[in-house]
Design an enzyme around this catalytic site. Structure first.
Site, PDB file in Angstrom:
ATOM      1  N   GLU A  37       1.086  22.865  48.366  1.00  0.00           N
ATOM      2  CA  GLU A  37       1.175  22.585  46.948  1.00  0.00           C
ATOM      3  C   GLU A  37       2.251  22.557  47.092  1.00  0.00           C
ATOM      4  OE1 GLU A  37      -0.919  23.510  43.679  1.00  0.00           O
ATOM      5  OE2 GLU A  37       0.049  22.303  42.258  1.00  0.00           O
TER       6      GLU A  37
ATOM      7  N   LYS B 202      -9.188  31.852  47.888  1.00  0.00           N
ATOM      8  CA  LYS B 202      -8.050  31.523  48.107  1.00  0.00           C
ATOM      9  C   LYS B 202      -7.450  32.419  47.069  1.00  0.00           C
ATOM     10  CE  LYS B 202      -6.860  27.519  45.951  1.00  0.00           C
ATOM     11  NZ  LYS B 202      -5.432  27.544  44.853  1.00  0.00           N
TER      12      LYS B 202
HETATM   13  O1  KIV Z   1      -6.772  25.860  40.689  1.00  0.00           O
HETATM   14  C1  KIV Z   1      -7.086  24.562  41.682  1.00  0.00           C
HETATM   15  O2  KIV Z   1      -7.782  23.862  41.114  1.00  0.00           O
HETATM   16  C2  KIV Z   1      -5.729  24.618  42.651  1.00  0.00           C
HETATM   17  C3  KIV Z   1      -5.530  23.341  43.878  1.00  0.00           C
HETATM   18  C4  KIV Z   1      -4.553  22.524  42.435  1.00  0.00           C
HETATM   19  C5  KIV Z   1      -5.389  23.541  45.219  1.00  0.00           C
HETATM   20  O3  KIV Z   1      -5.361  25.806  43.276  1.00  0.00           O
END
Ligand code: KIV
Length: 269
Positions: free
Chosen positions: A187, A118
């Site tokens: 988010e 991600k």
């Molecule tokens: O680091 C994390 O837990 C995240 C979530 C808030 C989506 O990026």
């Protein structure tokens, strides 16, 4: 003996694409094998989030998380959970150029069993995402409130409050889809804007503080189970008062040891 009691089939990137318009995606964070194993039979995706820098390490933001740290926790999560799709959160500073992003993503695939990575950021990340996906890396994009930008932005700022910001978010979402991201974390975005984004992209959106219109939801496990007491964001539904339960049970243990009521014969060899 394996800790896996679950025989669910492995969820892949292809499966996640099919959830759009058919079934809501459930994602949760995990940072270790024990909790990943508790979650694995019920959730579709597990995010090894850099939020572990706060929840696990007690830091005030995510920025100091490192590749080493994220890999260590991802290995643990992958050994605890086999069926959900596992997403590795690329830490701040690990994807500043496409070459660096690919080098680090290859390291993730070689050293862990994570299925995808991600990346936070809008259209400015498009070239990096295109480069990663064309080299066989599955990417989840993350737009809206981006915790890795907290120092640069001067705080955690909810997005989509003006027509200009709405337009920028919509543009970002489409460009990231075009670049090859297979899912989009939204988010801290006004509900109606997240809903519009969800309607306009073909890839699934996974909301956190982005209202009811997304294709799925993600929450940080320590928030939703009430273990993180310092800060309780509005978007978190607390499913358990974990901190309270732990403290009460600990109180009992302390009392038992102090007054000699533990251990008894029952707990002795
Ligand atoms: O680091 C994390 O837990 C995240 C979530 C808030 C989506 O990026």
């Amino acid at each position: 003996m394996s800790i896996h009691s679950d025989s669910r089939k492995k969820i892949t990137v292809r499966n996640i694409a099919k959830y759009k318009n058919s079934e809501k995606i459930v994602m949760i964070t995990a940072y270790d094998a024990l909790f990943a194993n508790l979650f694995e039979s019920q959730v579709d995706m597990i995010l090894v989030g850099d939020s572990l820098n706060m929840s696990f390490l007690g830091k005030s933001d995510t920025l100091s998380a490192t590749m080493e740290q994220m890999i260590y926790h991802t290995k643990a999560v992958c050994s605890g959970a086999k069926s959900p799709l596992i997403v590795f959160d690329m830490p701040f500073g690990s994807y500043n150029s496409k070459e660096e992003a690919l080098k680090n993503a290859i390291r993730v695939y070689k050293e862990t069993d994570a299925d995808a990575i991600k990346i936070e950021g809008g259209s400015k990340r498009a070239e990096i995402i295109e480069y990663l996906t064309s080299n066989g890396v599955a990417v989840v994009s993350h737009i809206g409130l981006m915790p890795q930008f907290v120092r640069g932005d001067g705080g955690y700022i909810v997005r989509g409050k003006t027509p200009e910001d709405e337009e920028e978010l919509l543009k970002d979402a489409k460009i990231l889809e075009e670049a090859g991201a297979f899912a989009l974390v939204l988010e801290g975005i006004k509900s109606e804007v997240a809903f519009k984004i969800t309607k306009e992209v073909k890839i699934p959106t996974i909301g956190i503080g982005a209202g009811v219109g997304c294709d799925g939801q993600v929450l940080v496990w320590s928030d939703m189970f009430g273990f993180f007491e310092e800060f309780k964001p509005k978007f978190v539904k607390e499913y358990l008062n974990g901190a309270e339960l732990i403290k009460k049970s600990l109180q009992e243990y302390v009392k038992d040891v102090k007054d000699g009521s533990f251990p008894t014969e029952k707990y002795s060899y």
